[in-house]
Structures are given as C-alpha cells and as structure tokens.
Design a protein around this motif. Structure first.
Motif, PDB file in Angstrom:
ATOM      1  N   ILE A  70     -24.370  21.679   3.768  1.00 35.01           N
ATOM      2  CA  ILE A  70     -24.152  22.236   5.070  1.00 35.01           C
ATOM      3  C   ILE A  70     -25.612  22.163   5.693  1.00 35.01           C
ATOM      4  CG2 ILE A  70     -24.954  24.514   3.942  1.00 35.01           C
ATOM      5  CD1 ILE A  70     -22.383  24.263   6.619  1.00 35.01           C
ATOM      6  N   GLU A  71     -26.834  21.944   4.934  1.00 35.75           N
ATOM      7  CA  GLU A  71     -28.040  21.670   5.112  1.00 35.75           C
ATOM      8  C   GLU A  71     -28.205  20.286   5.921  1.00 35.75           C
ATOM      9  OE1 GLU A  71     -31.530  23.523   2.839  1.00 35.75           O
ATOM     10  OE2 GLU A  71     -29.910  23.126   1.380  1.00 35.75           O
ATOM     11  N   ILE A  72     -27.470  19.423   5.563  1.00 35.57           N
ATOM     12  CA  ILE A  72     -27.274  18.198   6.140  1.00 35.57           C
ATOM     13  C   ILE A  72     -26.695  18.128   7.424  1.00 35.57           C
ATOM     14  CG2 ILE A  72     -26.262  15.787   5.611  1.00 35.57           C
ATOM     15  CD1 ILE A  72     -26.836  16.095   2.617  1.00 35.57           C
ATOM     16  N   THR A  73     -25.593  18.780   7.257  1.00 36.70           N
ATOM     17  CA  THR A  73     -24.732  18.650   8.548  1.00 36.70           C
ATOM     18  C   THR A  73     -25.518  19.393   9.642  1.00 36.70           C
ATOM     19  OG1 THR A  73     -23.441  20.324   7.817  1.00 36.70           O
ATOM     20  CG2 THR A  73     -22.299  18.188   7.542  1.00 36.70           C
ATOM     21  N   MET A 128     -18.236   6.471  10.451  1.00 38.63           N
ATOM     22  CA  MET A 128     -18.727   5.728   9.216  1.00 38.63           C
ATOM     23  C   MET A 128     -20.107   5.880   9.136  1.00 38.63           C
ATOM     24  SD  MET A 128     -16.545   2.393   8.981  1.00 38.63           S
ATOM     25  CE  MET A 128     -17.190   1.729   7.568  1.00 38.63           C
ATOM     26  N   ALA A 129     -21.019   5.836  10.388  1.00 38.95           N
ATOM     27  CA  ALA A 129     -22.306   5.624  10.720  1.00 38.95           C
ATOM     28  C   ALA A 129     -22.920   7.119  10.356  1.00 38.95           C
ATOM     29  CB  ALA A 129     -22.964   5.049  11.851  1.00 38.95           C
ATOM     30  N   GLN A 130     -22.246   8.014  11.050  1.00 41.75           N
ATOM     31  CA  GLN A 130     -22.518   9.461  10.907  1.00 41.75           C
ATOM     32  C   GLN A 130     -22.621  10.073   9.467  1.00 41.75           C
ATOM     33  OE1 GLN A 130     -20.905  12.094  13.900  1.00 41.75           O
ATOM     34  NE2 GLN A 130     -21.517  11.033  15.461  1.00 41.75           N
ATOM     35  N   ILE A 131     -21.622   9.819   8.917  1.00 34.85           N
ATOM     36  CA  ILE A 131     -21.417  10.373   7.385  1.00 34.85           C
ATOM     37  C   ILE A 131     -22.263   9.253   6.571  1.00 34.85           C
ATOM     38  CG2 ILE A 131     -20.117  10.655   5.272  1.00 34.85           C
ATOM     39  CD1 ILE A 131     -17.725  11.577   7.478  1.00 34.85           C
ATOM     40  N   GLY A 132     -22.163   7.904   6.562  1.00 32.53           N
ATOM     41  CA  GLY A 132     -22.384   6.887   5.555  1.00 32.53           C
ATOM     42  C   GLY A 132     -24.003   6.712   5.623  1.00 32.53           C
ATOM     43  N   VAL A 133     -24.317   6.628   6.956  1.00 34.12           N
ATOM     44  CA  VAL A 133     -25.898   6.464   6.937  1.00 34.12           C
ATOM     45  C   VAL A 133     -26.474   7.571   7.518  1.00 34.12           C
ATOM     46  CG1 VAL A 133     -27.377   4.722   8.328  1.00 34.12           C
ATOM     47  CG2 VAL A 133     -25.161   4.042   7.481  1.00 34.12           C
ATOM     48  N   VAL A 134     -26.367   8.271   8.606  1.00 35.37           N
ATOM     49  CA  VAL A 134     -27.180   9.161   9.150  1.00 35.37           C
ATOM     50  C   VAL A 134     -27.482  10.288   8.164  1.00 35.37           C
ATOM     51  CG1 VAL A 134     -27.639  10.761  10.994  1.00 35.37           C
ATOM     52  CG2 VAL A 134     -26.752   8.532  11.430  1.00 35.37           C
ATOM     53  N   SER A 135     -26.235  10.740   7.538  1.00 39.39           N
ATOM     54  CA  SER A 135     -26.448  12.011   6.635  1.00 39.39           C
ATOM     55  C   SER A 135     -27.132  11.613   5.340  1.00 39.39           C
ATOM     56  CB  SER A 135     -24.764  12.362   6.302  1.00 39.39           C
ATOM     57  OG  SER A 135     -24.045  12.814   7.609  1.00 39.39           O
ATOM     58  N   LEU A 136     -26.869  10.474   5.057  1.00 42.08           N
ATOM     59  CA  LEU A 136     -27.328  10.066   3.686  1.00 42.08           C
ATOM     60  C   LEU A 136     -28.877   9.906   3.957  1.00 42.08           C
ATOM     61  CD1 LEU A 136     -27.484   9.217   0.852  1.00 42.08           C
ATOM     62  CD2 LEU A 136     -26.862   6.757   1.552  1.00 42.08           C
ATOM     63  N   GLY A 137     -29.352   9.219   5.118  1.00 40.76           N
ATOM     64  CA  GLY A 137     -30.879   9.127   5.623  1.00 40.76           C
ATOM     65  C   GLY A 137     -31.522  10.702   5.496  1.00 40.76           C
ATOM     66  N   ILE A 138     -30.763  11.529   6.034  1.00 43.79           N
ATOM     67  CA  ILE A 138     -31.390  13.030   6.223  1.00 43.79           C
ATOM     68  C   ILE A 138     -31.627  13.304   4.759  1.00 43.79           C
ATOM     69  CG2 ILE A 138     -30.787  15.306   6.630  1.00 43.79           C
ATOM     70  CD1 ILE A 138     -29.478  14.214   9.314  1.00 43.79           C
ATOM     71  N   TYR A 139     -30.416  13.186   3.904  1.00 44.37           N
ATOM     72  CA  TYR A 139     -30.777  13.646   2.510  1.00 44.37           C
ATOM     73  C   TYR A 139     -31.867  12.865   1.814  1.00 44.37           C
ATOM     74  CZ  TYR A 139     -29.804  14.335  -2.585  1.00 44.37           C
ATOM     75  OH  TYR A 139     -30.023  14.303  -3.834  1.00 44.37           O
ATOM     76  N   LEU A 140     -32.112  11.580   1.976  1.00 38.10           N
ATOM     77  CA  LEU A 140     -33.210  10.755   1.446  1.00 38.10           C
ATOM     78  C   LEU A 140     -34.405  11.141   1.995  1.00 38.10           C
ATOM     79  CD1 LEU A 140     -31.432   7.097   1.613  1.00 38.10           C
ATOM     80  CD2 LEU A 140     -32.128   8.956  -0.551  1.00 38.10           C
ATOM     81  N   LEU A 141     -34.441  11.405   3.465  1.00 33.39           N
ATOM     82  CA  LEU A 141     -35.738  11.807   3.715  1.00 33.39           C
ATOM     83  C   LEU A 141     -36.309  13.396   3.256  1.00 33.39           C
ATOM     84  CD1 LEU A 141     -35.668  11.038   7.670  1.00 33.39           C
ATOM     85  CD2 LEU A 141     -37.257  10.151   6.085  1.00 33.39           C
ATOM     86  N   SER A 142     -35.283  14.197   2.826  1.00 31.29           N
ATOM     87  CA  SER A 142     -35.638  15.596   2.494  1.00 31.29           C
ATOM     88  C   SER A 142     -36.227  15.281   1.229  1.00 31.29           C
ATOM     89  CB  SER A 142     -34.470  16.454   2.553  1.00 31.29           C
ATOM     90  OG  SER A 142     -33.503  16.071   1.494  1.00 31.29           O
TER      91      SER A 142
END
Length: 148
Positions: A4-7, A62-76
């Motif tokens: 939920i924090e990612i989204t 695909m980009a919103q879930i697979g790249v952007v959301s994962l990127g937000i997680y990795l940055l955190s």
C-alpha cells in the motif's frame, strides 16, 4: 515497505493508473494485478464494435507494476525516501501475444535484471486469470529519489 505504501507513492492517478494491487515484492521481483474496467474511455474508439486494450496501455501497466513499483521499493531500501520519486521510461521491447478485452484482469510478474546508477531493467510478463501469457518483454527506466 508495504504494498500500500508503494502504490501510494506512484506518480499516477486515474484515469492513467494501471495498478490495483501489489501482491508480493522483494529485492528481485514484484507481482501485481489490474482489472481493465469496461468503462475505460479508450475502449470507445479502439476498435469500433470490437473493443480491445491498446498495446501501449498494456505496456504501461507492465511498466507501472514491473518497473516503477519495484523501483520505488528498491529506492526505499537505499534511503529513507519520502515523497514521489521522479521516473522516466528509457526503453521497452514488448512482444504482444494475445489481446485483453474490457473487463479482464491481468497479472504482472517482473524480475530485476539490474539496478545500478538509478537505472532499473526488468523482464516483465503479463498473464491472464488462466496464466496464459498476454505479453512479455524487457522494460527499463530511470528511478530517481524525490527532491526534498
């Protein structure tokens, strides 16, 4: 970081948000889903009397879930990031295998190939409810921390 924090950090809103739920996330993978609602505006003109989800919208999902959301997680994981990160897609190579019709739910699975110098490259697969592959490919993007 919870899903939920990612989204909540995604830099999109309706009608251009194509993430309903992040179901799992780790350092190397992310999974999520999205329901293409029959009332979405792009169905009115793509195509007459036979609406189908445009490929560019599938790639965006695909980009919103697979790249952007994962990127937000990795940055955190790198820092205590706050705010909405800055994001730009740098490349995509997607193979479209079957159409998505209004009312269909899709599932996106992404595996990180690399994340360095704030560039994230992933192998992303979209499937339907019966796990048939809809599209697959590699998508890359720049994921930058939010400016304070």
């Amino acid at each position: 970081m919870k899903s939920i924090e990612i989204t909540s950090k995604l830099p999109y809103s309706a009608p251009f948000l194509f993430v309903d739920e992040i179901t799992s996330v780790s350092e190397n993978t992310i999974e999520g889903n999205y329901l293409f609602n029959k009332s979405q505006d792009f169905y009115r003109g793509h195509f007459k009397d036979n609406p189908v989800t445009p490929g560019v919208i599938l790639a965006e999902c695909m980009a919103q879930i697979g790249v952007v959301s994962l990127g937000i997680y990795l940055l955190s994981k790198q820092t205590e990031a706050s705010g909405t990160p800055r994001i730009a897609m740098t490349s995509s190579n997607v193979e479209f295998i079957k159409p998505v019709y209004p009312g269909e739910k899709v599932f996106v699975k992404s595996e990180k190939k690399y994340f360095r110098f704030n560039k994230l490259k992933c192998v992303v697969i979209m499937t339907d409810t019966e796990e048939n592959i809809i599209c697959r490919g590699e998508i890359s993007g720049m994921i930058l921390k939010a400016e304070s």
